[in-house]
Design an enzyme around this catalytic site. Structure first.
Site, PDB file in Angstrom:
ATOM      1  N   GLN A 148       0.818  -1.220   0.000  1.00 19.86           N
ATOM      2  CA  GLN A 148       0.000   0.000   0.000  1.00 19.86           C
ATOM      3  C   GLN A 148       0.847   1.262   0.000  1.00 19.86           C
ATOM      4  OE1 GLN A 148      -1.649  -1.137   4.070  1.00 19.86           O
ATOM      5  NE2 GLN A 148      -1.609   1.076   4.312  1.00 19.86           N
ATOM      6  N   CYS A 154      -5.337   0.483   3.695  1.00 17.74           N
ATOM      7  CA  CYS A 154      -5.421  -0.931   4.088  1.00 17.74           C
ATOM      8  C   CYS A 154      -6.827  -1.480   3.863  1.00 17.74           C
ATOM      9  CB  CYS A 154      -5.027  -1.103   5.548  1.00 17.74           C
ATOM     10  SG  CYS A 154      -6.009  -0.119   6.702  1.00 17.74           S
ATOM     11  N   HIS A 292      -5.991  -1.181  11.691  1.00 19.54           N
ATOM     12  CA  HIS A 292      -5.454  -1.712  10.439  1.00 19.54           C
ATOM     13  C   HIS A 292      -6.374  -2.840   9.973  1.00 19.54           C
ATOM     14  CE1 HIS A 292      -2.544  -2.586   7.407  1.00 19.54           C
ATOM     15  NE2 HIS A 292      -2.207  -3.768   7.896  1.00 19.54           N
ATOM     16  N   ASN A 313      -1.141  -9.456   4.391  1.00 15.76           N
ATOM     17  CA  ASN A 313      -1.016  -8.033   4.698  1.00 15.76           C
ATOM     18  C   ASN A 313      -0.701  -7.262   3.414  1.00 15.76           C
ATOM     19  OD1 ASN A 313      -0.967  -5.700   6.188  1.00 15.76           O
ATOM     20  ND2 ASN A 313       0.811  -6.245   7.430  1.00 15.76           N
TER      21      ASN A 313
END
Ligand code: NAG
Ligand code: NAG
Ligand code: NAG
Length: 349
Positions: A148, A154, A292, A313
């Site tokens: 990102q 996120c 997150h 992630n």
């Protein structure tokens, strides 16, 4: 005759050595050489980092030194309950505050109050087939790890990874989808591009938009831009019928869902260990102030008997286990480790 000649060539050699050492200003500055300075320089090279001036460099070096010292002390400690390791990764010159400010901002606490708390029905509630372990990567339902960058997007990555999984499992079609389209175009509701957002709101947008473009057609820029869908014919490739929320604070419900498809979750990533997590099952301390989002793409149990969630992630492959996190599953707290069971949802066809 030979003796002075040897002296001469020796002094010449020594002089050349000194000259060579001092030819580079940075090396002279640090004489006698602090190994940490050299380490910082190597790290800068490795990560393509450059600083605006000497002050900034000194400030970053101090942060780097403190982080490295912490990481090494942590990894060298012989604590019997330590299940994970840290690494000097691409975030090593950032304080934890800076790190959080740039990447995490889910900022959706007030959304919580809108949600009905209590029993919630969901389509997988009665499933009984729950394998001992699941890894959706092995079924081709997970695209490669993305990054990102310095954009708090996120939420877009979490939602997109869940949709990519659903697409593969329902249509056998593997495609990397566009987070940038969400950042640029999903601007009339709750979501705010590189500032904050929420997966459910993204699912809602994609549903109403009749799909989402591929990454290839609408590539990631890591900053907010003008919505370009009008010019893209194929901006509606991944259609969804909506989304479903899981019951809050219920890891068992989460398990039933993940046994069927990748699921978007939130997490409190504010602890310093999260910034430098590199391998193992994260069992470190953390709260439940989630900031997150990521996507759970599996679960399992280690040889030592520790149960974990496997999550994708969006901080690149340099973080964690090639970009993935394994985090403790089945903890006493009903919110799950780091609040991972607090706000979970997935798209539906
Ligand atoms: C940790 O344990 C290992 C093996 O038992 C040992 O070699 C090492 O020196 C210990 N480290 C510390 C910091 O105590
Ligand atoms: C939650 O409720 C508040 C107050 O009614 C409202 O302003 C906000 O937009 C709602 N959030 C979402 C995501 O619906
Ligand atoms: C699960 O089972 C209960 C009890 O039989 C039923 O009321 C509920 O509708 C079922 N849920 C689904 C999603 O089928």
């Amino acid at each position: 005759m030979a003796f002075p000649k040897a002296i001469n060539s020796l002094s010449f050699f020594v002089l050349s050595m000194i000259f060579c050492l001092c030819a580079s200003q940075t090396m002279c500055r640090s004489l006698p050489q602090d190994p940490m300075v050299e380490r910082h320089e190597q790290w800068m090279l490795q990560h393509g980092r450059a600083y605006t001036d000497a002050d900034e460099r000194d400030r970053r070096f101090e942060i780097f030194r403190q982080n490295v010292e912490y990481i090494e002390a942590f990894n060298n400690a012989n604590s019997s309950d330590k299940e994970y390791d840290l690494a000097v990764n691409q975030f090593a010159d950032l304080t934890n505050e800076e790190f959080k400010a740039l990447r995490n901002s889910l900022r959706m606490k007030y959304y919580m109050s809108n949600q009905t708390v209590g029993k919630r029905s969901f389509r997988y509630e009665n499933v009984t087939k729950i394998p001992a372990s699941v890894d959706w990567r092995k079924k081709g339902a997970v695209t490669s790890v993305k990054d990102q960058g310095e954009c708090s997007s996120c939420w877009a990555f979490s939602a997109v990874a869940a949709i990519e999984g659903l697409m593969k499992l329902t249509t056998s079609y593997t495609v990397s989808l566009s987070e940038q389209q969400l950042i640029d175009c999903d601007t009339k509701g709750f979501n705010h591009g590189c500032n904050y957002g929420l997966m459910d709101a993204a699912f809602k947008f994609i549903h109403h938009n009749h799909g989402l473009a591929s990454d290839q057609d609408y590539p990631y820029k890591g900053k907010e831009g003008k919505c370009k869908v009008d010019t893209i014919d194929r901006s509606h490739m991944a259609k969804i019928g909506g989304f479903e929320d899981l019951p809050r604070n219920d890891e068992n419900a989460l398990l039933k869902a993940v046994a069927n498809l990748p699921v978007s979750v939130v997490i409190d990533s504010s602890d310093g260990d999260f910034q430098f997590y590199s391998s193992g099952v994260f069992t470190g301390k953390c709260g439940t102030n989630y900031d997150h989002a990521l996507t759970i793409v599996g679960y399992g149990t280690t040889k030592g008997g520790t149960k974990y969630w496997l999550a994708k992630n969006s901080w690149g492959r340099g973080w964690g286990e090639d970009g993935y996190l394994r985090i403790q599953r089945g903890v006493k707290a009903k919110e799950g480790k780091c609040g991972i069971a607090m706000l979970s949802s997935y798209p539906v066809v």
